[in-house]
Design a protein around this motif. Structure first.
Motif, PDB file in Angstrom:
ATOM      1  N   LYS A  35      -8.780   5.078  11.472  1.00  0.00           N
ATOM      2  CA  LYS A  35      -9.038   4.834  10.157  1.00  0.00           C
ATOM      3  C   LYS A  35      -8.594   3.056   9.889  1.00  0.00           C
ATOM      4  N   PHE A  86      -5.998   5.446   1.965  1.00  0.00           N
ATOM      5  CA  PHE A  86      -6.768   4.401   2.698  1.00  0.00           C
ATOM      6  C   PHE A  86      -7.929   3.908   1.333  1.00  0.00           C
ATOM      7  N   ASN A  87      -8.098   4.457   0.769  1.00  0.00           N
ATOM      8  CA  ASN A  87      -8.716   3.710  -0.453  1.00  0.00           C
ATOM      9  C   ASN A  87      -7.803   2.436  -1.222  1.00  0.00           C
ATOM     10  N   ARG A  99     -12.248  -4.389  10.739  1.00  0.00           N
ATOM     11  CA  ARG A  99     -13.467  -5.317   9.654  1.00  0.00           C
ATOM     12  C   ARG A  99     -13.296  -6.374   8.764  1.00  0.00           C
ATOM     13  N   ASN A 100     -11.847  -5.956   8.812  1.00  0.00           N
ATOM     14  CA  ASN A 100     -11.508  -7.518   7.537  1.00  0.00           C
ATOM     15  C   ASN A 100     -10.849  -8.681   8.282  1.00  0.00           C
ATOM     16  N   GLU A 139      -7.782  -0.450   1.992  1.00  0.00           N
ATOM     17  CA  GLU A 139      -8.662  -1.650   2.193  1.00  0.00           C
ATOM     18  C   GLU A 139      -8.872  -2.041   0.454  1.00  0.00           C
ATOM     19  N   ASN A 140      -8.351  -1.877  -0.199  1.00  0.00           N
ATOM     20  CA  ASN A 140      -8.492  -2.495  -1.490  1.00  0.00           C
ATOM     21  C   ASN A 140      -7.994  -3.346  -1.812  1.00  0.00           C
ATOM     22  N   ILE A 181      -6.428  -4.837   0.496  1.00  0.00           N
ATOM     23  CA  ILE A 181      -6.459  -6.335   2.131  1.00  0.00           C
ATOM     24  C   ILE A 181      -7.626  -6.970   1.623  1.00  0.00           C
ATOM     25  N   ILE A 182      -8.446  -6.704   0.670  1.00  0.00           N
ATOM     26  CA  ILE A 182      -9.340  -7.499  -0.120  1.00  0.00           C
ATOM     27  C   ILE A 182      -9.452  -8.449  -0.960  1.00  0.00           C
ATOM     28  N   ASN A 208       0.850  -0.671   0.563  1.00  0.00           N
ATOM     29  CA  ASN A 208       0.466  -0.022   0.125  1.00  0.00           C
ATOM     30  C   ASN A 208       0.659   1.042  -0.426  1.00  0.00           C
ATOM     31  N   ILE A 233     -10.395  -0.398   9.259  1.00  0.00           N
ATOM     32  CA  ILE A 233     -10.158  -1.242   8.372  1.00  0.00           C
ATOM     33  C   ILE A 233      -9.828  -2.780   8.847  1.00  0.00           C
ATOM     34  N   CYS A 234      -8.939  -2.283   9.248  1.00  0.00           N
ATOM     35  CA  CYS A 234      -7.775  -4.326   9.812  1.00  0.00           C
ATOM     36  C   CYS A 234      -9.043  -5.087  10.551  1.00  0.00           C
TER      37      CYS A 234
END
Length: 396
Positions: A187, A152-153, A194-195, A156-157, A159-160, A139, A191-192
């Motif tokens: 932030k 940040f976008n 949540r995933n 998360e992208n 990570i997913i 990242n 994200i971490c």
């Protein structure tokens, strides 16, 4: 009035110093002024040396484990310096933070899993991922107007899309010198969490933060963010005792802690360094005043480098540090290729810095310089750099 001396130049040659004694092996020459690897050219204060000498005079250095005096020293340091309440059971001693990163990778991921980093970043992050047969996913930090921010976008992208299992956070960040704000860390944590991503927060530079900034430990963000968290800390950076091989790895969650300790034991590590233990207790109980003066001196070194560059080498851009004693310099107006830049730094300036390309491909025209040295060493280094760049310009 200053109690401690940071101006005296101490000869470190012929001490098996990685920084000073391995030019022939690592650079094929022995005429370079070394300002690369992240240790300091400052001597420990006498009060800590005396405690180490007392332990040495005992004369027996058998297997050693921590007792209450060690845990109390760690608790008090983190509470007083950072406002963190550290529980004794969180703590696992390892020989270093990089060792702990490798251990966490083996404990929390499987071969082939993705581990996220934020380049430009401390290069052993990438090495530990690849050497343990995991995939490094980047990242990239956003560099804009001499300042670094998190995308940040993309965070998360990645990570997913890559199914990231573990994120290695550098906080404060080496080499860009950012001290992440609480808002930025929340932030990341959201994200971490949540995933379902584990976080290893390397906070080894936490004690090196400049005026106007504050280190926010990941441990303080909230209990919901600590279920999959490991925080790497060590007195080795703060007090220049890396050679004594000790780190405090803090893991609040019992299941995460068990997994880490199993991997640690599987690597064959158990008892810590006897002298490392003594040095930690002494440094964390007696070293606060020395560190405060050191921070003032380092801030003076930053000011000196900044002014020198602005006045004499304005083509070289300093990324203003918020923390760490490692400065990140942008040479993109000096050279077009990292090999040409290395020729200027090594062959003409006779300096040994860390080339930016080892921190990530996109920073191949940067250099990292260690300013934890007496100012007269930095003056010499800057004069050599000025002469090299001036001569290079005249040859064009």
């Amino acid at each position: 009035m200053s109690r401690y001396d940071f101006d005296t130049v101490i000869d470190r040659k012929n001490t098996s110093s990685l920084k000073y004694d391995f030019g022939p092996e690592r650079k094929n020459r022995d005429d370079l002024l070394p300002l690369w690897v992240a240790d300091m050219d400052f001597k420990l204060p006498d009060e800590i040396i005396e405690d180490i000498e007392k332990r040495v005079k005992h004369g027996i250095f058998g297997y050693t484990d921590p007792k209450e005096d060690y845990y109390a020293a760690v608790r008090n340091w983190f509470l007083k310096r950072h406002g963190i309440t550290v529980k004794d059971e969180w703590n696992t001693i390892t020989p270093g933070v990089v060792y702990a990163i490798a251990t966490a990778i083996r404990a929390l991921t499987e071969e082939g899993d993705a581990v996220l980093i934020q380049q430009p970043v401390y290069y052993p992050f990438t090495e530990m991922i690849k050497l343990n047969n995991r995939r490094a996913v980047n990242n990239q930090l956003i560099y804009r107007d001499g300042y670094y921010e998190i995308d940040f976008n993309d965070f998360e992208n990645k990570i997913i899309s890559e199914k990231v299992k573990l994120f290695l956070l550098c906080s404060p960040h080496n080499p860009v010198g950012r001290v992440w704000t609480k808002e930025e860390l929340i932030k990341i944590a959201d994200i971490c969490e949540r995933n379902g991503v584990y976080v290893f927060a390397d906070e080894i530079h936490a004690d090196f933060v400049y005026k106007g900034f504050k280190h926010i430990s990941y441990l303080t963000l909230g209990e919901k963010y600590t279920k999959k968290l490991i925080v790497g800390t060590s007195p080795s950076k703060t007090f220049n005792i890396a050679g004594l091989q000790i780190a405090n790895i803090l893991i609040p969650d019992e299941n995460t802690r068990k997994a880490f300790r199993v991997a640690n034991e599987a690597a064959g590590y158990s008892q810590c360094s006897a002298l490392g233990l003594t040095a930690t207790i002494s440094a964390y109980t007696k070293g606060g005043g020395w560190l405060d003066e050191l921070l003032d001196y380092l801030e003076g070194n930053v000011f000196f480098i900044k002014n020198y560059l602005e006045e004499k080498i304005p083509e070289v851009r300093l990324i203003q540090p918020e923390g760490t004693y490692l400065l990140w310099l942008d040479f993109s107006r000096i050279a077009d290729h990292h090999k040409d830049l290395e020729k200027i730094i090594v062959d003409k300036a006779h300096l040994w810095l860390d080339p930016g390309i080892i921190f990530g491909r996109e920073t191949n025209l940067f250099e990292r310089i260690n300013i934890a040295a007496p100012r007269k060493i930095l003056e010499k280094a800057m004069d050599q750099l000025y002469d090299a760049i001036s001569n290079n310009d005249s040859e064009r």
